[in-house]
Design a protein around this motif. Sequence first.
Motif, mmCIF file in Angstrom:
data_model
loop_
_atom_site.group_PDB
_atom_site.id
_atom_site.type_symbol
_atom_site.label_atom_id
_atom_site.label_comp_id
_atom_site.label_asym_id
_atom_site.label_seq_id
_atom_site.Cartn_x
_atom_site.Cartn_y
_atom_site.Cartn_z
ATOM 1 N N ASP A 1 0.807 -1.221 0.000
ATOM 2 C CA ASP A 1 0.000 0.000 0.000
ATOM 3 C C ASP A 1 0.836 1.265 0.000
ATOM 4 O OD1 ASP A 1 -2.285 -1.527 0.046
ATOM 5 O OD2 ASP A 1 -2.678 -1.261 2.186
ATOM 6 N N GLY A 2 2.003 1.219 0.647
ATOM 7 C CA GLY A 2 2.866 2.393 0.659
ATOM 8 C C GLY A 2 3.255 2.807 -0.747
ATOM 9 N N MET A 3 3.652 1.830 -1.566
ATOM 10 C CA MET A 3 3.983 2.129 -2.956
ATOM 11 C C MET A 3 2.738 2.452 -3.770
ATOM 12 S SD MET A 3 7.078 -0.519 -3.874
ATOM 13 C CE MET A 3 6.011 -1.945 -3.829
ATOM 14 N N ALA A 4 1.620 1.809 -3.439
ATOM 15 C CA ALA A 4 0.381 2.078 -4.168
ATOM 16 C C ALA A 4 -0.028 3.539 -4.040
ATOM 17 C CB ALA A 4 -0.736 1.172 -3.662
ATOM 18 N N GLY A 5 0.307 4.162 -2.896
ATOM 19 C CA GLY A 5 0.019 5.585 -2.749
ATOM 20 C C GLY A 5 0.754 6.417 -3.780
ATOM 21 N N GLY A 6 2.042 6.109 -3.983
ATOM 22 C CA GLY A 6 2.821 6.816 -4.988
ATOM 23 C C GLY A 6 2.329 6.531 -6.394
ATOM 24 N N VAL A 7 1.946 5.285 -6.635
ATOM 25 C CA VAL A 7 1.405 4.896 -7.942
ATOM 26 C C VAL A 7 0.103 5.644 -8.211
ATOM 27 C CG1 VAL A 7 0.399 2.996 -9.264
ATOM 28 C CG2 VAL A 7 2.504 2.624 -7.961
ATOM 29 N N ALA A 8 -0.786 5.671 -7.220
ATOM 30 C CA ALA A 8 -2.080 6.337 -7.402
ATOM 31 C C ALA A 8 -1.912 7.816 -7.733
ATOM 32 C CB ALA A 8 -2.936 6.163 -6.142
ATOM 33 N N THR A 9 -0.907 8.456 -7.116
ATOM 34 C CA THR A 9 -0.648 9.869 -7.406
ATOM 35 C C THR A 9 -0.214 10.057 -8.852
ATOM 36 O OG1 THR A 9 -0.035 10.306 -5.104
ATOM 37 C CG2 THR A 9 0.747 11.864 -6.762
ATOM 38 N N ALA A 10 0.646 9.142 -9.333
ATOM 39 C CA ALA A 10 1.099 9.224 -10.732
ATOM 40 C C ALA A 10 -0.064 8.983 -11.692
ATOM 41 C CB ALA A 10 2.214 8.210 -10.972
ATOM 42 N N LEU A 11 -0.920 8.029 -11.364
ATOM 43 C CA LEU A 11 -2.069 7.740 -12.224
ATOM 44 C C LEU A 11 -3.026 8.928 -12.269
ATOM 45 C CD1 LEU A 11 -2.822 4.061 -11.106
ATOM 46 C CD2 LEU A 11 -1.693 4.789 -13.216
ATOM 47 N N LYS A 12 -3.268 9.535 -11.112
ATOM 48 C CA LYS A 12 -4.149 10.701 -11.060
ATOM 49 C C LYS A 12 -3.575 11.845 -11.874
ATOM 50 C CE LYS A 12 -6.415 13.874 -7.823
ATOM 51 N NZ LYS A 12 -6.595 14.240 -6.383
ATOM 52 N N GLY A 13 -2.252 12.032 -11.783
ATOM 53 C CA GLY A 13 -1.606 13.088 -12.552
ATOM 54 C C GLY A 13 -1.741 12.892 -14.050
ATOM 55 N N ALA A 14 -1.825 11.623 -14.465
ATOM 56 C CA ALA A 14 -1.980 11.311 -15.891
ATOM 57 C C ALA A 14 -3.445 11.283 -16.314
ATOM 58 C CB ALA A 14 -1.328 9.970 -16.199
ATOM 59 N N GLY A 15 -4.340 11.421 -15.335
ATOM 60 C CA GLY A 15 -5.767 11.434 -15.659
ATOM 61 C C GLY A 15 -6.344 10.066 -15.947
ATOM 62 N N ILE A 16 -5.760 9.015 -15.377
ATOM 63 C CA ILE A 16 -6.263 7.655 -15.597
ATOM 64 C C ILE A 16 -6.467 6.969 -14.248
ATOM 65 C CG2 ILE A 16 -5.247 7.392 -17.891
ATOM 66 C CD1 ILE A 16 -2.925 5.844 -16.619
ATOM 67 N N ASN A 17 -7.270 5.892 -14.249
ATOM 68 C CA ASN A 17 -7.572 5.197 -13.003
ATOM 69 C C ASN A 17 -7.782 3.699 -13.239
ATOM 70 O OD1 ASN A 17 -8.111 4.923 -10.246
ATOM 71 N ND2 ASN A 17 -10.319 5.194 -10.556
ATOM 72 N N PRO A 18 -6.731 3.004 -13.688
ATOM 73 C CA PRO A 18 -6.865 1.561 -13.890
ATOM 74 C C PRO A 18 -6.882 0.832 -12.551
ATOM 75 C CG PRO A 18 -4.591 2.212 -14.211
ATOM 76 C CD PRO A 18 -5.370 3.479 -14.010
ATOM 77 N N PRO A 19 -7.315 -0.432 -12.507
ATOM 78 C CA PRO A 19 -7.269 -1.203 -11.267
ATOM 79 C C PRO A 19 -5.856 -1.230 -10.692
ATOM 80 C CG PRO A 19 -8.583 -2.347 -12.902
ATOM 81 C CD PRO A 19 -7.932 -1.189 -13.618
ATOM 82 N N LEU A 20 -5.765 -1.160 -9.354
ATOM 83 C CA LEU A 20 -4.485 -1.074 -8.659
ATOM 84 C C LEU A 20 -4.539 -1.917 -7.391
ATOM 85 C CD1 LEU A 20 -1.699 0.289 -7.936
ATOM 86 C CD2 LEU A 20 -3.050 2.191 -6.972
ATOM 87 N N THR A 21 -3.556 -2.778 -7.215
ATOM 88 C CA THR A 21 -3.501 -3.611 -6.007
ATOM 89 C C THR A 21 -2.612 -2.969 -4.951
ATOM 90 O OG1 THR A 21 -1.536 -4.864 -6.668
ATOM 91 C CG2 THR A 21 -3.676 -5.695 -7.424
ATOM 92 N N GLY A 22 -2.570 -3.604 -3.775
ATOM 93 C CA GLY A 22 -1.676 -3.193 -2.703
ATOM 94 C C GLY A 22 -1.496 -4.333 -1.723
ATOM 95 N N GLN A 23 -1.046 -3.998 -0.516
ATOM 96 C CA GLN A 23 -0.865 -4.997 0.525
ATOM 97 C C GLN A 23 -0.633 -4.303 1.868
ATOM 98 O OE1 GLN A 23 2.077 -8.713 1.805
ATOM 99 N NE2 GLN A 23 2.538 -7.539 -0.017
ATOM 100 N N ASP A 24 -1.025 -4.925 2.944
ATOM 101 C CA ASP A 24 -0.810 -4.514 4.335
ATOM 102 C C ASP A 24 -2.027 -3.861 4.967
ATOM 103 O OD1 ASP A 24 1.777 -5.520 4.581
ATOM 104 O OD2 ASP A 24 2.679 -3.662 3.827
ATOM 105 N N ALA A 25 -3.082 -3.631 4.197
ATOM 106 C CA ALA A 25 -4.302 -3.028 4.740
ATOM 107 C C ALA A 25 -3.996 -1.783 5.561
ATOM 108 C CB ALA A 25 -5.081 -4.049 5.585
ATOM 109 N N GLU A 26 -3.145 -0.905 5.011
ATOM 110 C CA GLU A 26 -2.856 0.352 5.689
ATOM 111 C C GLU A 26 -4.064 1.282 5.578
ATOM 112 O OE1 GLU A 26 0.788 2.198 4.544
ATOM 113 O OE2 GLU A 26 2.020 0.553 5.302
#
Length: 368
Positions: free
Chosen positions: A242-267
């Motif tokens: 999930d820690g990395m997913a946060g950084g990924v989600a920010t990059a995806l939002k910046g590009a204007g896209i929202n594909p499915p995204l996984t994570g781990q640790d239930a943060e």
Amino acid sequence: MNAMTRRIVIGTAAVSLALGAAACGKAGGGDDKGSDKGSSKGSADKSIGLLLPENATTRYEKFDRPLITKKINELCPDCSVEYANAAADPAKQAQQVSTMIAKGVKVLIVDAQDSKGIKSSIQAAKDKGIKIVAYDRLAEGPIDAYVSYDNEKIGELQGQALLDAMGSKATPSANVVMIDGDPADPNAAMFKAGAHKILDGKVKIAYEQSGLWKGDIANQKMTAAINLIGKDKIAGVYSANDGMAGGVATALKGAGINPPLTGQDAELDGLQRILAGTQTATIYKAYQPEADAAAEIAVDLLQGKDFKTVADATAKQLTGAEVPAKLLPATSVTTANIKDTVIKDGLYTKDQICTADFAAKCAAAGIN
């Protein structure tokens, strides 16, 4: 690499004591050191060392440290727990092992920052007669026991969650980006292997890099993937936590896209992204069963008892050596089961998850 020789089936364990216990620990300092004593009778003969790898991931200071300490103190009231966190620095952790040896601890629970690099330190501790419990990550060297999850299965759960979210778009030509964990962490390799077992042949792995368990690095890697593949050609993203997913989600939002995204640790942040729709799933690993098992084995080793009543499976090191192990299962979490997993077990409360920004999303998910 086989994560275990047989799978342990257990029920979902309640972690209702987690938050109360967490209040006793420090949630910040990565260089945190100290002694958590069960009583004033603690002595070197009843001293257990605890070394955790980093503090960027919420779990270590908030859950693992206080839960392990609490269980040791319950099982052995006159034991003391010597603690240090490596702050993601393998050299610092090696020095911390040396410090534990000098303090005369009898058992050492260690979550290795670098599972290979710590081998010589493990050997040095073993040469002094210290019993070693590898925690969460399978360290190399002469360890006595290992406590973790079925990590390859976790990767399979992540991969399947991604395919489920992609639905009909999960085709052999669909581009998937994989942001893996730190190669120094053996768990990362097992997560990766499990995910590939599910994804290979069903989608196209168009870009795969390590995010080093860091959100900013994952953001950089995801940005590079978007530039390489094209934002409209990315069908899904595997993030190992999930820690990395946060950084990924920010990059995806910046590009204007929202594909499915996984994570781990239930943060907490990951669960809120799931509610908001910017992350698809995470993996819930109940921390208390893992912490309790490590504490029980450590105390058994200290007292000369049969720890294999707890470590009832085995795991293989890179050398092929088999180690007695306790391997726990995990659960995939989406909007559909947040209420029945992390909230039900007390990992987080409804109020912690459903803040003002997420109240409407919680209501829509039946969290009320």
